[in-house]
Design a protein around this motif. Structure first.
Motif, PDB file in Angstrom:
ATOM      1  N   VAL A 237       0.851  -1.190   0.000  1.00 59.17           N
ATOM      2  CA  VAL A 237       0.000   0.000   0.000  1.00 59.17           C
ATOM      3  C   VAL A 237       0.885   1.237   0.000  1.00 59.17           C
ATOM      4  O   VAL A 237       1.868   1.309   0.745  1.00 59.17           O
ATOM      5  CB  VAL A 237      -0.931   0.038   1.235  1.00 59.17           C
ATOM      6  CG1 VAL A 237      -1.753   1.325   1.247  1.00 59.17           C
ATOM      7  CG2 VAL A 237      -1.846  -1.176   1.262  1.00 59.17           C
ATOM      8  N   ARG A 238       0.536   2.207  -0.830  1.00 59.68           N
ATOM      9  CA  ARG A 238       1.213   3.503  -0.822  1.00 59.68           C
ATOM     10  C   ARG A 238       0.138   4.583  -0.652  1.00 59.68           C
ATOM     11  O   ARG A 238      -0.845   4.585  -1.397  1.00 59.68           O
ATOM     12  CB  ARG A 238       1.962   3.765  -2.131  1.00 59.68           C
ATOM     13  CG  ARG A 238       2.865   2.633  -2.581  1.00 59.68           C
ATOM     14  CD  ARG A 238       4.061   2.435  -1.641  1.00 59.68           C
ATOM     15  NE  ARG A 238       4.794   1.237  -1.987  1.00 59.68           N
ATOM     16  CZ  ARG A 238       5.733   1.178  -2.923  1.00 59.68           C
ATOM     17  NH1 ARG A 238       6.030   2.271  -3.625  1.00 59.68           N
ATOM     18  NH2 ARG A 238       6.369   0.047  -3.177  1.00 59.68           N
ATOM     19  N   ILE A 239       0.339   5.473   0.303  1.00 61.39           N
ATOM     20  CA  ILE A 239      -0.559   6.608   0.521  1.00 61.39           C
ATOM     21  C   ILE A 239       0.235   7.874   0.267  1.00 61.39           C
ATOM     22  O   ILE A 239       1.164   8.186   1.008  1.00 61.39           O
ATOM     23  CB  ILE A 239      -1.151   6.598   1.948  1.00 61.39           C
ATOM     24  CG1 ILE A 239      -1.904   5.288   2.209  1.00 61.39           C
ATOM     25  CG2 ILE A 239      -2.082   7.790   2.144  1.00 61.39           C
ATOM     26  CD1 ILE A 239      -2.475   5.158   3.610  1.00 61.39           C
ATOM     27  N   THR A 240      -0.094   8.585  -0.781  1.00 58.39           N
ATOM     28  CA  THR A 240       0.725   9.718  -1.209  1.00 58.39           C
ATOM     29  C   THR A 240       0.424  10.992  -0.436  1.00 58.39           C
ATOM     30  O   THR A 240       1.262  11.890  -0.389  1.00 58.39           O
ATOM     31  CB  THR A 240       0.501  10.031  -2.697  1.00 58.39           C
ATOM     32  OG1 THR A 240      -0.834  10.535  -2.886  1.00 58.39           O
ATOM     33  CG2 THR A 240       0.721   8.799  -3.559  1.00 58.39           C
ATOM     34  N   GLY A 241      -0.785  11.109   0.136  1.00 60.25           N
ATOM     35  CA  GLY A 241      -1.241  12.406   0.606  1.00 60.25           C
ATOM     36  C   GLY A 241      -1.726  13.225  -0.572  1.00 60.25           C
ATOM     37  O   GLY A 241      -1.817  12.734  -1.708  1.00 60.25           O
ATOM     38  N   PRO A 242      -2.054  14.506  -0.336  1.00 64.19           N
ATOM     39  CA  PRO A 242      -2.546  15.335  -1.436  1.00 64.19           C
ATOM     40  C   PRO A 242      -1.471  15.576  -2.486  1.00 64.19           C
ATOM     41  O   PRO A 242      -0.283  15.669  -2.161  1.00 64.19           O
ATOM     42  CB  PRO A 242      -2.945  16.644  -0.742  1.00 64.19           C
ATOM     43  CG  PRO A 242      -2.179  16.655   0.534  1.00 64.19           C
ATOM     44  CD  PRO A 242      -1.998  15.226   0.944  1.00 64.19           C
ATOM     45  N   VAL A 243      -1.889  15.652  -3.736  1.00 66.53           N
ATOM     46  CA  VAL A 243      -0.975  15.977  -4.833  1.00 66.53           C
ATOM     47  C   VAL A 243      -1.527  17.188  -5.572  1.00 66.53           C
ATOM     48  O   VAL A 243      -2.724  17.476  -5.499  1.00 66.53           O
ATOM     49  CB  VAL A 243      -0.802  14.789  -5.800  1.00 66.53           C
ATOM     50  CG1 VAL A 243      -0.275  13.563  -5.066  1.00 66.53           C
ATOM     51  CG2 VAL A 243      -2.104  14.448  -6.509  1.00 66.53           C
ATOM     52  N   PRO A 244      -0.682  17.926  -6.295  1.00 71.01           N
ATOM     53  CA  PRO A 244      -1.168  19.101  -7.023  1.00 71.01           C
ATOM     54  C   PRO A 244      -2.257  18.743  -8.016  1.00 71.01           C
ATOM     55  O   PRO A 244      -2.269  17.650  -8.594  1.00 71.01           O
ATOM     56  CB  PRO A 244       0.089  19.622  -7.739  1.00 71.01           C
ATOM     57  CG  PRO A 244       1.230  19.097  -6.932  1.00 71.01           C
ATOM     58  CD  PRO A 244       0.780  17.763  -6.410  1.00 71.01           C
ATOM     59  N   TRP A 245      -3.145  19.689  -8.228  1.00 69.76           N
ATOM     60  CA  TRP A 245      -4.276  19.494  -9.134  1.00 69.76           C
ATOM     61  C   TRP A 245      -3.807  19.024 -10.506  1.00 69.76           C
ATOM     62  O   TRP A 245      -4.386  18.111 -11.098  1.00 69.76           O
ATOM     63  CB  TRP A 245      -5.031  20.825  -9.226  1.00 69.76           C
ATOM     64  CG  TRP A 245      -6.380  20.747  -9.848  1.00 69.76           C
ATOM     65  CD1 TRP A 245      -7.438  19.974  -9.475  1.00 69.76           C
ATOM     66  CD2 TRP A 245      -6.837  21.504 -10.974  1.00 69.76           C
ATOM     67  NE1 TRP A 245      -8.522  20.208 -10.279  1.00 69.76           N
ATOM     68  CE2 TRP A 245      -8.182  21.139 -11.204  1.00 69.76           C
ATOM     69  CE3 TRP A 245      -6.249  22.466 -11.789  1.00 69.76           C
ATOM     70  CZ2 TRP A 245      -8.932  21.698 -12.242  1.00 69.76           C
ATOM     71  CZ3 TRP A 245      -6.997  23.021 -12.811  1.00 69.76           C
ATOM     72  CH2 TRP A 245      -8.325  22.633 -13.033  1.00 69.76           C
TER      73      TRP A 245
END
Length: 376
Positions: free
Chosen positions: A246-254
């Motif tokens: 599992v990888r959870i990136t967090g928010p990424v740019p639009w």
């Protein structure tokens, strides 16, 4: 030329489906016909500088239906000569509609999403929604599910369908997924991507509970969870025993969202209805964006989410409360790449043909100029 003021809390660079919807509506209007009044957000200066229309930012990150916001919106209307007001989300800012009428708005269009349809089923909130609808010429709805709920409090003659479009030029196969895979060291492993705000309704926790079952059948599979939100810590705790599966990136740019979808082989977001029926998915534009990216989708059956899937053709609809059912759907697509590929191709064809922004923009233009439905 008629000019519309978009009065909205939901606008990029703040991420989210509603934000993308409202931005798309503004972007599809002719030059000189749009002004946006929206809250400040990190990165908004650079974003606004690239828009072909003025964006006026409120000094804080949230606008409420107060006299101060009404006064400032009226000043923006006057400064830019606006005669139409578009509320990017009818609730709660639609309560400012009478003030906008007094300031000179001849036409008011209110766009609704899932939360307004939820208000229709809640005592107290239902009355506020009725007040909002009284002062609109048009109140839009996403699909049949939300229309049925809104009709409880808003006259049917005022309702008009307006669903989001998809930028099939941005969301497409080859949009940068290889670079994302390389950055996350995913290699050629099978990837199931879930891109969404991290909140309980979206079902990331159910995916995590389903993931050990998926790994039994496809040991190299990776679940890529993309997004930010208040459920982040809970999801990290659930993901910890699964290690690098599992990888959870967090928010990424639009602007990076298409590449993260393109990094997947399957898209899954098993949304479910919560809180006694008032927390549900209005539509789920991300399912359509995933289809445009060439991915088969696994969608939850909550609210209007099934409207964004052709079951058996572009994806699978599941009960988002059942991890085993979710695992079977995901595993079935990972174990049959040819079926998954055909679903992805069918999905892109469907979205390109029926969900393009050109069609949405044409429909929106009709709602802005058409005298019917009758207003107040």
């Amino acid at each position: 030329m008629s000019r519309a003021l978009f009065l909205t809390n939901d606008f990029p660079p703040r991420p989210g489906g509603i934000q993308a919807f409202v931005h798309g509506l503004a972007a599809g209007r002719p030059p000189g016909s749009v002004v946006v009044y929206a809250p400040r957000w990190s990165g908004c200066e650079d974003f606004d500088a690239r828009r072909p229309y003025p964006v006026v930012r409120h000094p804080t990150s949230l606008m409420l239906p107060t006299r101060g916001v009404a006064r400032r919106a009226a000043e923006v209307m006057a400064a830019y000569g606006c005669d139409t007001v578009v509320f990017g989300a009818a609730a709660p800012l639609g309560l400012l509609a009478p003030a906008m009428r007094a300031a000179g708005a001849r036409r008011i269009v209110m766009v609704t999403h899932g939360h307004e349809a939820a208000w229709a089923g809640v005592p107290g909130a239902r009355g506020l929604l009725a007040r909002i609808g009284e002062h609109a010429d048009v109140v839009t709805y996403l699909g049949e599910y939300t229309r049925r709920r809104l009709e409880r409090v808003i006259p049917a003659g005022r309702l008009a369908r307006l669903a989001p479009g998809v930028d099939t030029g941005a969301f497409r196969p080859g949009a940068g997924g290889r670079e994302v895979r390389a950055a996350l060291d995913l290699g050629e492993r099978p990837v199931v991507v879930c891109l969404s705000r991290l909140v309980p309704r979206k079902g990331q926790d159910v995916l995590l509970r389903a993931w050990p079952l998926v790994l039994r059948a496809v040991p190299e599979a990776v679940l890529l969870i993309v997004g930010g939100g208040p459920y982040h810590r809970t999801l990290e705790r659930l993901a910890r025993p699964l290690g690098d599966a599992v990888r959870i990136t967090g928010p990424v740019p639009w602007a990076a969202l298409p590449a993260h979808l393109d990094a997947g082989d399957v898209f899954a977001m098993p949304c479910r209805t919560r809180l006694g029926g008032i927390d549900f998915e209005g539509l789920g534009i991300v399912y359509l964006e995933a289809s445009a990216s060439g991915l088969p989708v696994v969608a939850g059956s909550s609210g209007g989410a099934p409207d964004a899937v052709l079951p058996g053709e572009t994806g699978v609809v599941v009960d988002g409360t059942r991890p085993r059912e979710v695992a079977r759907a995901v595993t079935g697509l990972l174990e049959d790449p040819e079926r998954a590929r055909k679903m992805g191709e069918r999905g892109r064809d469907w979205v390109t043909r029926e969900w393009g922004w050109d069609l949405v923009s044409a429909r929106f233009a009709e709602l802005l100029r058409d005298p019917a439905p009758a207003g107040t």
